[in-house]
Design a protein around this motif. Structure first.
Motif, PDB file in Angstrom:
ATOM      1  N   LEU A 119     -39.223  17.564  54.612  1.00 21.17           N
ATOM      2  CA  LEU A 119     -39.852  16.751  55.649  1.00 21.17           C
ATOM      3  C   LEU A 119     -41.308  16.458  55.295  1.00 21.17           C
ATOM      4  N   TRP A 120     -42.036  17.479  54.841  1.00 23.53           N
ATOM      5  CA  TRP A 120     -43.463  17.319  54.565  1.00 23.53           C
ATOM      6  C   TRP A 120     -43.696  16.405  53.356  1.00 23.53           C
ATOM      7  N   TYR A 121     -43.006  16.675  52.251  1.00 23.92           N
ATOM      8  CA  TYR A 121     -43.219  15.876  51.039  1.00 23.92           C
ATOM      9  C   TYR A 121     -42.709  14.456  51.213  1.00 23.92           C
ATOM     10  N   THR A 122     -41.646  14.279  51.994  1.00 26.73           N
ATOM     11  CA  THR A 122     -41.159  12.928  52.255  1.00 26.73           C
ATOM     12  C   THR A 122     -42.163  12.143  53.084  1.00 26.73           C
ATOM     13  N   LEU A 123     -42.708  12.777  54.120  1.00 29.02           N
ATOM     14  CA  LEU A 123     -43.705  12.118  54.961  1.00 29.02           C
ATOM     15  C   LEU A 123     -44.933  11.733  54.140  1.00 29.02           C
ATOM     16  N   PHE A 124     -45.347  12.640  53.259  1.00 30.04           N
ATOM     17  CA  PHE A 124     -46.514  12.373  52.412  1.00 30.04           C
ATOM     18  C   PHE A 124     -46.236  11.194  51.478  1.00 30.04           C
ATOM     19  N   ILE A 171     -44.005   7.107  42.959  1.00 27.05           N
ATOM     20  CA  ILE A 171     -45.366   7.045  42.417  1.00 27.05           C
ATOM     21  C   ILE A 171     -45.821   8.453  42.075  1.00 27.05           C
ATOM     22  N   LEU A 172     -46.162   8.673  40.805  1.00 25.55           N
ATOM     23  CA  LEU A 172     -46.592   9.983  40.326  1.00 25.55           C
ATOM     24  C   LEU A 172     -48.066   9.947  39.944  1.00 25.55           C
ATOM     25  N   TRP A 192     -52.633  -1.661  50.200  1.00 18.72           N
ATOM     26  CA  TRP A 192     -54.031  -1.749  49.791  1.00 18.72           C
ATOM     27  C   TRP A 192     -54.484  -0.675  48.806  1.00 18.72           C
ATOM     28  N   LEU A 193     -53.832   0.483  48.734  1.00 20.95           N
ATOM     29  CA  LEU A 193     -54.332   1.597  47.933  1.00 20.95           C
ATOM     30  C   LEU A 193     -54.174   1.300  46.444  1.00 20.95           C
ATOM     31  N   CYS A 233     -46.191   7.801  53.292  1.00 19.67           N
ATOM     32  CA  CYS A 233     -47.554   7.334  53.588  1.00 19.67           C
ATOM     33  C   CYS A 233     -48.215   6.758  52.334  1.00 19.67           C
ATOM     34  N   ILE A 234     -48.079   7.468  51.207  1.00 17.74           N
ATOM     35  CA  ILE A 234     -48.686   6.998  49.960  1.00 17.74           C
ATOM     36  C   ILE A 234     -48.040   5.703  49.502  1.00 17.74           C
TER      37      ILE A 234
END
Length: 531
Positions: free
Chosen positions: A236-241, A386-387, A252-253, A244-245
């Motif tokens: 859940l945490w790594y997927t959410l991160f 994206i790595l 824009w990033l 977002c990225i």
């Protein structure tokens, strides 16, 4: 292609067109590819009984702004026998539906694959030039295919170029140029390998490394529950991160502007290709010490090479600006600001990799399919991941592998790539392919490089009777100035670097830096063993 000094001519033989007909070509279609219209605006309901829809990712690749092609160089120990090559292609690849189909638009406006009769003469080209004795001719020819005229949409989207020039141990070379809409790189490479046989045993398929399943320890019910809960939280945490990225990157990033980073429109610039062979034994030795995988070591090796290259380029820029004196650098405020911006650990450098969400068929399945067996699932069911690349200067070169392992392990847990695919598919179904294509271009344009690693045969193979000395893959057409591929084959790992010449004019130096990084890692192992 005449502007590049290359002369291409199609091969014409006396073989009849009927011999090239697809085995399942049904009556009622004329089979003349010259009568087919290009896919944008074609409308022929007669094809609906034969075709299958183009995947969402494939529809993105068909956009003129994202005209990506896969290029694979196969080196042959002996001169290429054209007739034998054509016979082999006809008996294998042409039995695959993608290699005997074109893309058309039906009455509902949807893109579909439609079977046609294939004239193989139109797909085999011999390269002629006055500079074939150059040691870099084959690489230059492959790079120039990036600016070659688009593949004719009224024919299946692939070509085989026979280059009668030496490269390394190869006497001559065959270059496959295939539109990315035919499939992802892993699937196409698997299909190509299914056409090969072991050089020592021409009746056997090559041996390709596979991932070993880890032995799971039996746990008590309570421990298993808490382990499941912990893994679920991590997912859940790594997927959410990652979501977002990925979302920020498509909007824009952007990565830091470095000597490796291109700008919008870089996909139209001339390309340059270089490669270098490295020892798989050295990579495996580092893998066993660091506790990672071959992919971890390869990515760490590439990160170390990029770090060295950036350090060299920045040092050259500082010297050109007259800032070679360290005292001058630290006393001048403007120089301090420049140095801060060019410190490697301040830079955002990321790699965009393609993730195959569909399990790739094995070589045996593909072989059975080309021998008349059932069709296997195929297509561009893939997404982006994206790595972040750990560019820095570490005292211990093995730190690059440790950092890479940490990054890749998190990506393995995340479902971010699946989210990107599902959201892109949903968006395409709602608003069409224009917006998803623009977002996909932004994702590539806002990252520094494209990266992939593919595992090849462990032993030498032959391609329709031609013993293969090297396999050199790359991708052209993406909006990035740098593309790095690592292909393993016959106990070696081939690092392939394809660059936009106006941004990175010296890909051979980048290859050298990656090789030197592996040497320094091996030397570090020797030093630690002595201690």
């Amino acid at each position: 292609m005449e502007d590049t000094g290359l002369k291409l001519r199609s091969i014409r033989t006396r073989l009849s067109r009927q011999s090239y007909a697809a085995p399942d070509q049904q009556a009622g279609t004329n089979g003349d590819t010259k009568l087919l219209k290009e896919w944008p605006g074609a409308d022929d309901s007669a094809w609906l009984v034969h075709d299958e829809p183009v995947s969402p990712a494939g529809r993105v690749f068909l956009q003129s702004s994202f005209n990506a092609h896969i290029i694979v160089i196969l080196g042959s120990e002996v001169p290429i026998n054209v007739d034998v090559l054509k016979l082999g292609i006809r008996n294998t690849l042409l039995k695959h539906k993608r290699f005997r189909s074109v893309i058309r638009t039906n009455q509902k406006g949807n893109l579909h694959w439609a079977p046609v009769t294939v004239n193989l003469d139109d797909h085999i080209i011999i390269a002629g030039s006055d500079d074939v004795n150059s040691p870099t001719f084959v690489e230059a020819y492959a790079a120039q295919l990036a600016q070659a005229p688009p593949l004719e949409p009224s024919r299946p989207l692939f070509e085989f170029h026979i280059v009668r020039a030496k490269l390394g141990d190869a006497t001559e070379n065959v270059i496959l140029r295939a539109h990315h809409v035919l499939g992802d790189g892993t699937s196409l490479m698997s299909l190509l390998l299914a056409c090969t046989r072991k050089a020592e045993d021409p009746q056997s398929l090559p041996t390709v490394p596979t991932q070993r399943n880890r032995i799971r320890k039996k746990l008590s019910t309570l421990k298993a529950f808490f382990l499941f809960l912990w893994k679920s939280l991590l997912i859940l945490w790594y997927t959410l991160f990652d979501v977002c990225i990925f979302t920020a990157t498509t909007i824009w990033l952007n990565d830091s502007q470095t000597p490796l980073k291109g700008k919008r429109g870089v996909e139209k610039l001339p390309r340059k290709l270089a490669h270098r062979d490295l020892s798989m034994d050295d990579i495996k030795a580092i893998k066993s010490v660091t506790g990672g995988t071959v992919s971890d070591v390869v990515f760490g090796m590439v990160a170390a090479g990029l770090s060295r290259y950036l350090q060299q380029r920045y040092a050259e820029e500082m010297n050109c600006q007259g800032l070679s004196s360290m005292k001058m650098i630290f006393e001048d405020k403007h120089s301090k600001k420049i140095m801060k911006k060019k410190r490697l650990d301040y830079l955002r450098v990321r790699a965009c990799i393609m993730v195959n969400l569909r399990k790739s068929p094995g070589l045996q399945e593909l072989e059975r399919m080309m021998n008349g067996g059932p069709e296997v699932r195929w297509g561009n069911q893939m997404s982006y991941s994206i790595l972040p690349v750990p560019v820095a200067i570490f005292d211990n070169p093995l730190e690059y592998v440790v950092r890479s392992k940490s990054i890749i392990d998190k990506k393995k847990v995340s479902l971010g790539a699946l989210f990107a695919y599902q959201s892109g598919t949903m968006l395409m179904n709602l608003v069409g392919s224009e917006m998803p294509t623009r977002l996909t271009l932004n994702c590539s344009d806002h990252t520094t490089l494209a990266f992939s690693s593919v595992f090849g045969p462990l032993e030498q193979v032959e391609f329709f009777g031609h013993k293969i000395t090297h396999i050199i893959p790359t991708v052209v057409g993406q909006p990035q100035a740098l593309c790095v591929h690592v292909q393993t084959y016959m106990g070696k790992a081939t690092v392939v670097v394809c660059t936009a010449m106006d941004v990175i004019p010296d890909p051979e130096r980048l290859c050298e830096n990656i090789g030197d990084a592996l040497k320094s890692m091996k030397q570090q192992l020797s030093n630690e063993s002595i201690k």
